[in-house]
Design a protein around this motif. Sequence first.
Motif, short mmCIF file in Angstrom:
data_model
loop_
_atom_site.label_atom_id
_atom_site.label_comp_id
_atom_site.label_asym_id
_atom_site.label_seq_id
_atom_site.Cartn_x
_atom_site.Cartn_y
_atom_site.Cartn_z
N ARG A 189 -20.24 65.49 -42.80
CA ARG A 189 -19.70 64.32 -43.51
C ARG A 189 -20.00 63.04 -42.75
O ARG A 189 -20.31 62.01 -43.35
CB ARG A 189 -18.20 64.48 -43.72
N SER A 190 -19.90 63.09 -41.42
CA SER A 190 -20.19 61.89 -40.65
C SER A 190 -21.68 61.54 -40.73
O SER A 190 -22.05 60.35 -40.75
CB SER A 190 -19.77 62.07 -39.18
N HIS A 193 -22.23 59.84 -44.02
CA HIS A 193 -21.70 58.47 -43.94
C HIS A 193 -22.68 57.55 -43.24
O HIS A 193 -22.97 56.44 -43.71
CB HIS A 193 -20.37 58.51 -43.18
N ASN A 213 -14.53 49.53 -36.66
CA ASN A 213 -15.62 50.48 -36.52
C ASN A 213 -16.83 49.78 -35.90
O ASN A 213 -17.39 48.86 -36.50
CB ASN A 213 -15.98 51.04 -37.90
N ILE A 227 -26.41 62.02 -34.60
CA ILE A 227 -25.66 63.08 -35.29
C ILE A 227 -26.62 64.14 -35.82
O ILE A 227 -26.34 65.34 -35.77
CB ILE A 227 -24.83 62.49 -36.45
N GLY A 298 -11.26 61.45 -35.45
CA GLY A 298 -12.43 61.33 -36.31
C GLY A 298 -12.03 61.24 -37.77
O GLY A 298 -11.23 62.04 -38.26
N ARG A 299 -12.61 60.29 -38.46
CA ARG A 299 -12.27 60.07 -39.87
C ARG A 299 -12.63 61.27 -40.74
O ARG A 299 -12.03 61.49 -41.79
CB ARG A 299 -13.02 58.83 -40.36
N PHE A 300 -13.61 62.07 -40.28
CA PHE A 300 -14.08 63.20 -41.08
C PHE A 300 -13.70 64.54 -40.45
O PHE A 300 -14.32 65.56 -40.74
CB PHE A 300 -15.59 63.11 -41.25
N PRO A 330 -16.19 57.15 -37.01
CA PRO A 330 -16.81 57.92 -38.10
C PRO A 330 -17.41 59.21 -37.57
O PRO A 330 -18.63 59.37 -37.45
CB PRO A 330 -17.89 56.96 -38.63
N SER A 331 -16.54 60.16 -37.25
CA SER A 331 -16.98 61.42 -36.65
C SER A 331 -16.11 62.55 -37.17
O SER A 331 -15.15 62.33 -37.93
CB SER A 331 -16.86 61.35 -35.12
N GLU A 337 -19.25 64.39 -30.22
CA GLU A 337 -19.96 63.67 -31.28
C GLU A 337 -20.13 62.20 -30.88
O GLU A 337 -19.23 61.60 -30.28
CB GLU A 337 -19.22 63.80 -32.60
#
Length: 353
Positions: A189-190, A193, A213, A227, A298-300, A330-331, A337
């Motif tokens: 997902r990251s 994104h 961010n 990533i 992590g947002r994800f 955003p990880s 990560e």
Amino acid sequence: MAFRTVGDPRGEPWLLLHGGPGSGCQPGMLAPLDLSRQWAIAPDQRGCGASRPRGKTTANTTHALVADLETLRRHLGVERWSLLAGSWGTVVALAYAKAHPQRVQRLVLRGAFALSRREVGGLLQPPVRTLGALGPEPAWPARPGRSVPAVLARLRQLLQSGTPGVATLRVVRRWSLLESVAAGRGMRRSLRHASQGVGDLPGGGPGPGETANPFSGPGRAALAAAIRRDWAQLRRRQRRAQARAHQRGPGRSERAALDKYRVQAHYLRRQGFVRPGELDRAVLLLAQRGVPVDWVHGRFDAICPPQNSRAWAALGARTAPPCATLHQPPSGHLGSEPAMLAALRACVRGRPV
């Protein structure tokens, strides 16, 4: 209890608390620190890693882990230290800070684990699509309609043997693969994104107590490339694990994994030996004492819901002045990560994100 110290013994002391339960401290946990001016103290929790006897669950409780850490602090002659913890380690960190708040300088907590049935069930009873992709495993006790406590009880029973049979070995391999797949969901997902330029959180900029961010504009392309490399490595490890699924006899790493999951099943079955509301009380106590806490989630994250850290950061920000700060890179869940590591470095090294 095995422990390692790395860095400048005259520098700022940092206690590193690994996740799991059942894992051990890994070299990658040092990455957020500046070892030229900080001193890392990395213990393997009771029964974990290089601590002996490995895999032991007798007298292995969160209260015992807290007592071990306080014994280590006195042994090293540290007056106060800061705590860097991830996942299950955040539970141990909060338990220690609640018992010994006068010994804690500040905390940086990654991917906070709330010990909820939803979190544990999400790992042990993944979506049907995930199970379909991995293929059937008759030894794995998770079945439709079977409760999480029943699954954990069966896992604990299977993992008690010191010389694992076929069923036990398959359970160890499946549990390891499920952890990897769950971590991969957040990473995927990251990557989406970063690659597609998806916008930040709804509502525009960061909310109260949150940081912005840093991965926007030109930084997003570099993030996506990093990533993608990590994702490719993870997929290769997963394919190798699937190829070994039905091999006979345990390898060295699988014997260590048996010890790890024996401890993990022990703790999860007892909900971490933490009473309801105890983690909330720890967060409030730290806020009342003015101990700074950076919640980095992590947002994800597909293992521990980001709502865990959001709720505790909000709870800790009720005091004046607020001592809790929320960071949502955003990880996914893993501390290695790229976006997560950048956020952890900024918090630990005392620089703005």
